[in-house]
Design a protein around this motif. Structure first.
Motif, mmCIF file in Angstrom:
data_model
loop_
_atom_site.group_PDB
_atom_site.id
_atom_site.type_symbol
_atom_site.label_atom_id
_atom_site.label_comp_id
_atom_site.label_asym_id
_atom_site.label_seq_id
_atom_site.Cartn_x
_atom_site.Cartn_y
_atom_site.Cartn_z
ATOM 1 N N PHE A 28 -10.843 2.426 -1.404
ATOM 2 C CA PHE A 28 -10.176 2.851 -2.101
ATOM 3 C C PHE A 28 -11.294 4.015 -1.878
ATOM 4 N N TRP A 62 0.872 -0.963 -0.081
ATOM 5 C CA TRP A 62 -0.365 -0.186 0.033
ATOM 6 C C TRP A 62 0.756 1.482 0.275
ATOM 7 N N THR A 106 -9.960 6.414 -7.788
ATOM 8 C CA THR A 106 -8.660 5.425 -8.004
ATOM 9 C C THR A 106 -8.634 4.558 -9.007
ATOM 10 N N GLU A 113 -3.339 5.403 -7.996
ATOM 11 C CA GLU A 113 -4.203 7.229 -7.358
ATOM 12 C C GLU A 113 -4.587 7.923 -8.522
ATOM 13 N N TYR A 139 -1.773 5.342 2.341
ATOM 14 C CA TYR A 139 -3.150 4.616 2.377
ATOM 15 C C TYR A 139 -3.515 4.284 3.888
ATOM 16 N N GLU A 140 -4.629 4.497 4.084
ATOM 17 C CA GLU A 140 -5.650 4.477 5.838
ATOM 18 C C GLU A 140 -5.760 2.246 5.112
ATOM 19 N N ARG A 141 -4.941 1.636 5.288
ATOM 20 C CA ARG A 141 -4.679 -0.276 5.514
ATOM 21 C C ARG A 141 -6.592 -0.514 5.995
#
Length: 519
Positions: free
Chosen positions: A112, A60, A116, A138, A64-66
């Motif tokens: 996402f 990732w 994206t 992105e 990005y916030e997983r």
């Protein structure tokens, strides 16, 4: 223009470039970025039965916030995905979410940001769905048709990688289960062989003090004492109070293994080492690596095995039967015997050098007759345990008179004999309807003789006809005199009813109404 063969070869090499899946995915992503936009990638698997999506491995962008590794999908997604898969579309490119179905946007939004672009690749091997690979970048409209074609070339390598991930995770799961089972079995073993040593503060106080002294070091320990004094319980206490308590505790009764098999049992064997050796087998010493091995009745070991045991003690290594590989083992050895080992050494039946090796820290366990103060606690412990084993509704009470009678007895069989006596008394008490109080008479201090013991005792010799008549009468008593039909004597004796009646007539056993037994 991209050379597809070169792209396939290089990408595949990067996919399988490391046993660490994260490392391999980073390398693969770095190579693929030379030919297409890519911000990250991850493997996922959807379980339609549970309607749950699971993420297994991924790369990732740092900002990005997983998302979570498991995601419960909305119920309406289940049917939509089923329809989607039925169309057998292995590749799906999403460049603009506004053009997609609401269900697709709902799924993507869990993972996402809205702006994206995503390539969704179905992974399958031999018509079996393995999982899915998602590659994303992105921004909108980042992927073109030729990007999808390049990714499609890697369907099989990515499917194999996904299968390897699943197998690895299954192995990790099974390993965790095995470790949990091992902890449970160790706890059960401690319970069965004596979680607490009864008499540790009284008759066995000196023994337990020696156990505390030697438990934290790896020196060999020799447990001496008569049969039935509880040597296995003390060995168990030694292991579970040592720094090896999280390792295996392997028990070997040296006298119970036939001589041709002792080598194989203790040290293992290679495939083809002897007739019947169809595969390699790890021996007890290998299984005890990192823990403790308890060699009960050490005096029964054959001379050839004594030589190999001496090597283990001196060099901490073994060789399997039929093999030449030297295998190091880290094992703490506890031995036990009821025999006079010095006499065995003098007679040449036990090696003197091995005797010196195992006799580093001897512990003599006193017989039960020398520690009668432990009997009340032992009896209470045994009665509680046997009540559970026999599934009794209530635990029988123990009177002072019963304890006094037990303390006056010499107990040639030690704790094992006491255990058998308690169980015998509880069974007889149950069958006679007086199980509320543990009752022990003088007859119970000796094993009860069975009818066969009376018949075949040296003092009494009965004819075969008398033996047959006695046996038939015993069976008839059990069946209430019933000869024929379900539960009858003929069925129990496995003979035809007419044959049994003929034999009874010949032996003078009357049957019929008013004759004691009914036909």
């Amino acid at each position: 223009m991209v050379d597809e063969n070169e792209f396939y070869r290089q990408a595949t090499l990067h996919i399988f470039s490391s046993l660490n899946i994260d490392t391999a995915m980073r390398r693969c992503k770095a190579y693929m970025r030379q030919h297409m936009p890519i911000s990250g990638m991850y493997f996922t698997l959807y379980d339609p039965g549970l309607n749950i999506g699971r993420m297994f491995a991924g790369i990732w962008p740092p900002h990005y916030e997983r998302s979570t590794t498991s995601l419960q999908m909305p119920e309406e997604i289940r049917g939509w995905l089923k329809t989607k898969w039925a169309k057998r579309e292995p590749l799906w490119i999403i460049n603009d979410w506004d053009r997609e179905e609401p269900q697709a946007r709902q799924v993507l939004a869990h993972t996402f940001p809205e702006v994206t672009s995503v390539i969704f690749l179905e992974l399958a091997l031999e018509e079996t769905r393995i999982g899915q690979l998602l590659i994303f970048a992105e921004g909108k409209n980042r992927y073109r048709e030729h990007h999808g074609k390049l990714i499609s070339l890697l369907q099989k390598p990515f499917a194999i990688a996904m299968a390897n991930i699943l197998q690895h995770q299954e192995l990790v799961r099974l390993k965790d289960i095995l470790a949990d089972d091992n902890r449970y079995l160790q706890q059960q073993m401690a319970t069965m062989t004596g979680d607490t040593v009864i008499g540790a503060d009284f008759g066995l106080r000196g023994v337990m003090e020696m156990v505390r002294q030697v438990s934290q070091i790896d020196s060999p320990v020799l447990l001496l004492g008569e049969t039935g004094v509880g040597k296995e319980v003390i060995a168990n206490a030694l292991h579970f109070s040592s720094k090896r308590r999280k390792g295996p505790f392997i028990k070997v009764n040296c006298g119970a293994i036939s001589e041709p098999l002792v080598d194989s049992e203790l040290f293992g064997h290679e495939k083809g080492a002897f007739t019947g050796a169809f595969s390699r087998k790890r021996g007890r010493f290998e299984r005890a690596h990192g823990g403790t091995i308890f060699l009960d009745e050490i005096g029964e070991l054959p001379p050839a095995v004594q030589v190999r045991l001496l090597r283990v003690l001196q060099q901490h290594e073994i060789e399997r039967v039929g093999g030449s590989e030297v295998i190091p083992v880290d094992v703490r050895i506890i031995c036990a015997t009821h025999r006079n080992m010095e006499a065995l050494v003098r007679s040449g039946r036990f090696r003197e050098d091995l005797w010196f090796r195992i006799n580093v820290f001897p512990i003599m366990i006193p017989p039960l007759r020398q520690r009668t103060e432990d009997i009340p606690a032992l009896v209470n412990h045994l009665v509680e345990r046997k009540s559970k084993e026999l599934k009794m509704d209530r635990v029988p009470a123990i009177t002072e008179a019963t304890i006094n009678r037990m303390q006056a007895y010499q107990w040639p069989g030690n704790v094992r004999e006491l255990e058998n006596l308690v169980e015998r008394a509880m069974i007889w008490g149950q069958s006679e309807g007086a199980g509320e109080v543990l009752s022990v008479d003088d007859l119970m201090m000796r094993p009860r003789k069975s009818p066969a013991d009376e018949i075949f005792s040296p003092e009494v010799f009965m004819s075969l006809e008398d033996v047959a008549a006695a046996h038939i009468r015993k069976v008839l008593e059990k069946t209430g005199g019933k000869v024929e039909g379900p539960g009858g004597a003929a069925m129990l004796l496995k003979v035809h009813p007419s044959t049994l009646r003929g034999r009874m007539k010949k032996l003078g056993i009357a049957y019929g109404r008013g004759k004691g037994f009914r036909a």
